[in-house]
Every structure is written in structure tokens, then in C-alpha cells.
Scaffold this active site. Structure first.
Site, mmCIF file in Angstrom:
data_model
loop_
_atom_site.group_PDB
_atom_site.id
_atom_site.type_symbol
_atom_site.label_atom_id
_atom_site.label_comp_id
_atom_site.label_asym_id
_atom_site.label_seq_id
_atom_site.Cartn_x
_atom_site.Cartn_y
_atom_site.Cartn_z
ATOM 1 N N LYS A 1 0.838 -1.213 0.000
ATOM 2 C CA LYS A 1 0.000 0.000 0.000
ATOM 3 C C LYS A 1 0.875 1.266 0.000
ATOM 4 O O LYS A 1 0.679 2.162 -0.802
ATOM 5 C CB LYS A 1 -0.923 0.016 1.235
ATOM 6 C CG LYS A 1 -1.827 -1.210 1.348
ATOM 7 C CD LYS A 1 -2.741 -1.148 2.561
ATOM 8 C CE LYS A 1 -2.034 -1.211 3.912
ATOM 9 N NZ LYS A 1 -1.327 -2.482 4.197
ATOM 10 N N ARG B 1 -10.186 0.321 8.147
ATOM 11 C CA ARG B 1 -9.671 -0.993 8.476
ATOM 12 C C ARG B 1 -10.707 -1.839 9.192
ATOM 13 O O ARG B 1 -10.434 -2.990 9.539
ATOM 14 C CB ARG B 1 -8.492 -0.812 9.430
ATOM 15 C CG ARG B 1 -7.180 -1.242 8.894
ATOM 16 C CD ARG B 1 -6.198 -0.892 9.984
ATOM 17 N NE ARG B 1 -4.992 -1.609 9.868
ATOM 18 C CZ ARG B 1 -3.898 -1.144 9.269
ATOM 19 N NH1 ARG B 1 -3.886 0.014 8.698
ATOM 20 N NH2 ARG B 1 -2.815 -1.869 9.258
ATOM 21 N N ARG C 1 11.885 -5.098 4.957
ATOM 22 C CA ARG C 1 11.518 -3.692 4.781
ATOM 23 C C ARG C 1 12.419 -2.773 5.608
ATOM 24 O O ARG C 1 12.717 -3.056 6.762
ATOM 25 C CB ARG C 1 10.065 -3.462 5.201
ATOM 26 C CG ARG C 1 9.752 -1.966 5.252
ATOM 27 C CD ARG C 1 8.308 -1.651 5.287
ATOM 28 N NE ARG C 1 7.623 -2.239 6.422
ATOM 29 C CZ ARG C 1 6.293 -2.204 6.556
ATOM 30 N NH1 ARG C 1 5.555 -1.657 5.636
ATOM 31 N NH2 ARG C 1 5.732 -2.755 7.613
ATOM 32 N N ARG D 1 10.905 -1.155 11.244
ATOM 33 C CA ARG D 1 9.757 -0.849 12.086
ATOM 34 C C ARG D 1 9.653 -1.823 13.249
ATOM 35 O O ARG D 1 9.899 -3.015 13.087
ATOM 36 C CB ARG D 1 8.467 -0.912 11.244
ATOM 37 C CG ARG D 1 8.006 0.465 10.821
ATOM 38 C CD ARG D 1 6.895 0.430 9.826
ATOM 39 N NE ARG D 1 5.715 -0.329 10.227
ATOM 40 C CZ ARG D 1 4.605 -0.375 9.493
ATOM 41 N NH1 ARG D 1 4.533 0.287 8.356
ATOM 42 N NH2 ARG D 1 3.574 -1.082 9.890
ATOM 43 N N ARG E 1 -0.645 -9.348 13.136
ATOM 44 C CA ARG E 1 -1.219 -8.324 12.243
ATOM 45 C C ARG E 1 -1.986 -8.984 11.100
ATOM 46 O O ARG E 1 -3.020 -8.489 10.669
ATOM 47 C CB ARG E 1 -0.101 -7.424 11.698
ATOM 48 C CG ARG E 1 0.421 -6.443 12.740
ATOM 49 C CD ARG E 1 1.769 -5.866 12.369
ATOM 50 N NE ARG E 1 1.765 -5.095 11.149
ATOM 51 C CZ ARG E 1 2.854 -4.831 10.413
ATOM 52 N NH1 ARG E 1 4.033 -5.260 10.792
ATOM 53 N NH2 ARG E 1 2.751 -4.131 9.318
HETATM 54 P P1 AP5 Z 1 4.799 -1.595 1.956
HETATM 55 O O1 AP5 Z 1 4.428 -0.804 0.754
HETATM 56 O O2 AP5 Z 1 5.531 -0.906 3.052
HETATM 57 O O3 AP5 Z 1 3.513 -2.379 2.519
HETATM 58 P P2 AP5 Z 1 2.199 -1.835 3.225
HETATM 59 O O4 AP5 Z 1 1.046 -2.481 2.565
HETATM 60 O O5 AP5 Z 1 2.218 -0.351 3.315
HETATM 61 O O6 AP5 Z 1 2.396 -2.534 4.639
HETATM 62 P P3 AP5 Z 1 2.279 -1.964 6.105
HETATM 63 O O7 AP5 Z 1 3.069 -2.904 6.978
HETATM 64 O O8 AP5 Z 1 2.635 -0.518 6.157
HETATM 65 O O9 AP5 Z 1 0.769 -2.155 6.360
HETATM 66 P P4 AP5 Z 1 0.011 -2.174 7.679
HETATM 67 O O10 AP5 Z 1 -1.348 -1.988 7.177
HETATM 68 O O11 AP5 Z 1 0.270 -3.337 8.527
HETATM 69 O O12 AP5 Z 1 0.697 -0.969 8.505
HETATM 70 P P5 AP5 Z 1 0.201 0.481 8.868
HETATM 71 O O13 AP5 Z 1 1.384 1.334 8.947
HETATM 72 O O14 AP5 Z 1 -0.937 0.877 8.024
HETATM 73 O O15 AP5 Z 1 5.654 -2.853 1.445
HETATM 74 C C1 AP5 Z 1 6.250 -3.760 2.368
HETATM 75 C C2 AP5 Z 1 7.652 -4.156 1.884
HETATM 76 O O16 AP5 Z 1 7.548 -4.920 0.685
HETATM 77 C C3 AP5 Z 1 8.562 -2.960 1.534
HETATM 78 O O17 AP5 Z 1 9.872 -3.268 1.910
HETATM 79 C C4 AP5 Z 1 8.450 -2.847 0.006
HETATM 80 O O18 AP5 Z 1 9.629 -2.295 -0.578
HETATM 81 C C5 AP5 Z 1 8.223 -4.292 -0.421
HETATM 82 N N1 AP5 Z 1 7.312 -4.430 -1.564
HETATM 83 C C6 AP5 Z 1 6.164 -3.727 -1.809
HETATM 84 N N2 AP5 Z 1 5.575 -4.157 -2.961
HETATM 85 C C7 AP5 Z 1 6.366 -5.170 -3.418
HETATM 86 C C8 AP5 Z 1 6.286 -6.028 -4.578
HETATM 87 N N3 AP5 Z 1 5.279 -5.923 -5.473
HETATM 88 N N4 AP5 Z 1 7.264 -6.953 -4.742
HETATM 89 C C9 AP5 Z 1 8.288 -7.051 -3.838
HETATM 90 N N5 AP5 Z 1 8.421 -6.268 -2.746
HETATM 91 C C10 AP5 Z 1 7.473 -5.341 -2.539
HETATM 92 O O19 AP5 Z 1 -0.380 0.227 10.348
HETATM 93 C C11 AP5 Z 1 0.479 -0.072 11.429
HETATM 94 C C12 AP5 Z 1 -0.315 -0.189 12.711
HETATM 95 O O20 AP5 Z 1 -0.961 1.067 13.001
HETATM 96 C C13 AP5 Z 1 -1.472 -1.215 12.709
HETATM 97 O O21 AP5 Z 1 -1.026 -2.501 13.032
HETATM 98 C C14 AP5 Z 1 -2.411 -0.613 13.777
HETATM 99 O O22 AP5 Z 1 -1.949 -0.885 15.071
HETATM 100 C C15 AP5 Z 1 -2.271 0.890 13.537
HETATM 101 N N6 AP5 Z 1 -3.261 1.384 12.561
HETATM 102 C C16 AP5 Z 1 -2.995 1.957 11.332
HETATM 103 N N7 AP5 Z 1 -4.143 2.296 10.711
HETATM 104 C C17 AP5 Z 1 -5.159 1.949 11.553
HETATM 105 C C18 AP5 Z 1 -6.569 2.020 11.438
HETATM 106 N N8 AP5 Z 1 -7.163 2.527 10.337
HETATM 107 N N9 AP5 Z 1 -7.315 1.545 12.485
HETATM 108 C C19 AP5 Z 1 -6.732 1.050 13.598
HETATM 109 N N10 AP5 Z 1 -5.388 0.939 13.753
HETATM 110 C C20 AP5 Z 1 -4.607 1.381 12.733
HETATM 111 MG MG MG Z 2 2.346 1.054 4.923
#
Ligand code: AP5
Ligand code: MG
Length: 216
Positions: free
Chosen positions: A13, A88, A127, A160, A171
Site C-alpha cells: 500500500k 480498516r 523492509r 519498524r 497483524r
Molecule cells: P509496503 O508498501 O511498506 O507495505 P504496506 O502495505 O504499506 O504494509 P504496512 O506494513 O505498512 O501495512 P500495515 O497496514 O500493517 O501498517 P500500517 O502502517 O498501516 O511494502 C512492504 C515491503 O515490501 C517494503 O519493503 C516494500 O519495498 C516491499 N514491496 C512492496 N511491494 C512489493 C512487490 N510488489 N514486490 C516485492 N516487494 C514489494 O499500520 C500499522 C499499525 O498502526 C497497525 O497494526 C495498527 O496498530 C495501527 N493502525 C494503522 N491504521 C489503523 C486504522 N485505520 N485503524 C486502527 N489501527 C490502525
Molecule cells: Mg504502509
């Protein structure tokens, strides 16, 4: 263009949001990034969110709904926005729709990145994120020019706290239970595009762009 990026942890994402920001000139609204900034700054919200995030659980709905509602009203969202990691849960999706109605806006498309859960653990282990500008890298798939250093701004890259294998597995479970129902939710709204997220970063990017070109 008002967009939602849906998908499990590590689906890409944040990576794809970086391209969409450039292509459409609209801001990314990442609740994860906003919460991590609050944790880093030690704000009361950050202190509350930290325990949930470190264990891989969700932060309470009312907290994230409040920060997104405020963010959507900023001037830079007037031409559109990319929601990354929000909504989410079904209550968050309902609250979003209510807020947008009040602002006389609507979501144009929801992109769901479909991925193989086992491969995501490896993706998240590799990552690295810039400690200053937040740019994302992968040790194998998208490495920085110089090891440990952000190619864009030269600051140090960090891992992270929630990318440890055990936390990642929680997660994934939280995603399956609480967020996956949103795929059906946006199919019913009639705006969902499912895109294979296991292809290369470039292929995923061009498939998203093609889906958005043909978006009614
Ligand atoms: P990346 O693009 O970083 O993946 P992502 O989908 O953004 O993954 P996240 O871990 O950020 O998602 P998340 O939803 O768990 O975390 P968030 O920060 O939202 O890609 C990952 C890796 O793969 C990178 O190294 C990239 O280079 C590589 N990659 C990408 N695409 C690729 C491909 N096609 N091929 C190969 N490699 C690739 O949330 C974190 C925490 O915050 C949650 O756990 C929760 O506690 C809280 N939180 C956030 N939002 C909410 C909400 N709305 N409600 C409640 N709690 C929330
Ligand atoms: Mg992200």
C-alpha cells in the site's frame, strides 16, 4: 481522484501510494504513518496507540476516525487523496462514508492488493524505512543505493518495531478478521478493483494505473 488502498500488512500500500502521489498530485493519508509520528512525538494519542501498534492490534476506531476526519478537511485534499490503511474495520468505513457525505465528496475507487500471506512475512522482514522522510525500501526488491542510507534524503534507514515475525503474524490475523470484510463492503458499493500484489512493484503499479484509467 479519491482513493482507498486496501490490503494486508506488507501488501504494498505504502509503496504504491508513493507512485500515486506523483501521478495524480494528491496526498497520501496513512493512518499508520500518522500514528507512528504521534508515538515518536510522545503525544497523548501516541502514548495510547503505542501498545496497540507494538502488539499488532488495531488502535480504537474513534481515535483513527478522529484523525482522518480532521485530515480530510485540510486544503491539500481538495483535488483528491489516497487513504492508505484506513478504513480498516466496518465501523471505520461507515464513518468515512458519513464524513465524505458531509464534505460533499465520495470515494472513486478502492484498490485491494491481493497477496500470498506467507510471502508477506519475508517482505516485512526485509523492509527498511527512512527515519527522516519515511521513504520505503526492501533489502532485496527495492534496495537503497547505499546500504542503510536513504537514497532520497541521506538519513538513516530503520526497521519498524512491528515487523518482528510474531507481531507480523498477529497483524495478519487481525487483518483477516477485521479488515478483509471491507473487500466485500466495497464490492457492494461497486468501486472495488482487485489487483494482484505479488507481481513486481512496477507491474503492480501499471496494473493499478490501468484500473484507474478505466474506472467509471
Ligand atoms: P509496503 O508498501 O511498506 O507495505 P504496506 O502495505 O504499506 O504494509 P504496512 O506494513 O505498512 O501495512 P500495515 O497496514 O500493517 O501498517 P500500517 O502502517 O498501516 O511494502 C512492504 C515491503 O515490501 C517494503 O519493503 C516494500 O519495498 C516491499 N514491496 C512492496 N511491494 C512489493 C512487490 N510488489 N514486490 C516485492 N516487494 C514489494 O499500520 C500499522 C499499525 O498502526 C497497525 O497494526 C495498527 O496498530 C495501527 N493502525 C494503522 N491504521 C489503523 C486504522 N485505520 N485503524 C486502527 N489501527 C490502525
Ligand atoms: Mg504502509
Amino acid at each position: 481522484m479519491n482513493l482507498i488502498l486496501l490490503g494486508p500488512p506488507g501488501a504494498g500500500k505504502g509503496t504504491q501510494a508513493q507512485y500515486l502521489i506523483e501521478k495524480y498530485g494528491i496526498p497520501q493519508i496513512s493512518t499508520g504513518d500518522m500514528l507512528r509520528a504521534a508515538v515518536k512525538d510522545g503525544t497523548p494519542m501516541g502514548l495510547k496507540a503505542k501498545a496497540c501498534m507494538d502488539s499488532g492490534n488495531l488502535v480504537p476506531d474513534e481515535v483513527v476516525i478522529g484523525i482522518v476526519r480532521e485530515r480530510l478537511q485540510k486544503d491539500d485534499c481538495s483535488q483528491g487523496f489516497i487513504l492508505d490503511g484506513f478504513p480498516r474495520t466496518v465501523p471505520q468505513a461507515d464513518a468515512l462514508s458519513e464524513t465524505l457525505q458531509q464534505l460533499n465528496k465520495k470515494i472513486d475507487a478502492a484498490i485491494a492488493l491481493t497477496v500470498d500471506i506467507e510471502a508477506l512475512v519475508e517482505r516485512l522482514a526485509g523492509r527498511r524505512t527512512c527515519s527522516a522522510c519515511g521513504a520505503g525500501y526492501h533489502l532485496l526488491y527495492d534496495p537503497p543505493r547505499e546500504s542503510g542510507v536513504c537514497t532520497k534524503c541521506g538519513a538513516t534507514l530503520i526497521q519498524r518495531d512491528d515487523d518482528k515475525e510474531e507481531t507480523v503474524r498477529n497483524r495478519m490475523q487481525v487483518y483477516a478478521q477485521q479488515t478483509l470484510p471491507l473487500v466485500e463492503y466495497y464490492i457492494n458499493v461497486g468501486i472495488l478493483h482487485e489487483i494482484a500484489g505479488m507481481d513486481s512493484i512496477e507491474t503492480v503499479r501499471s496494473n493499478i494505473e490501468a484500473a484507474l484509467r478505466n474506472n467509471p
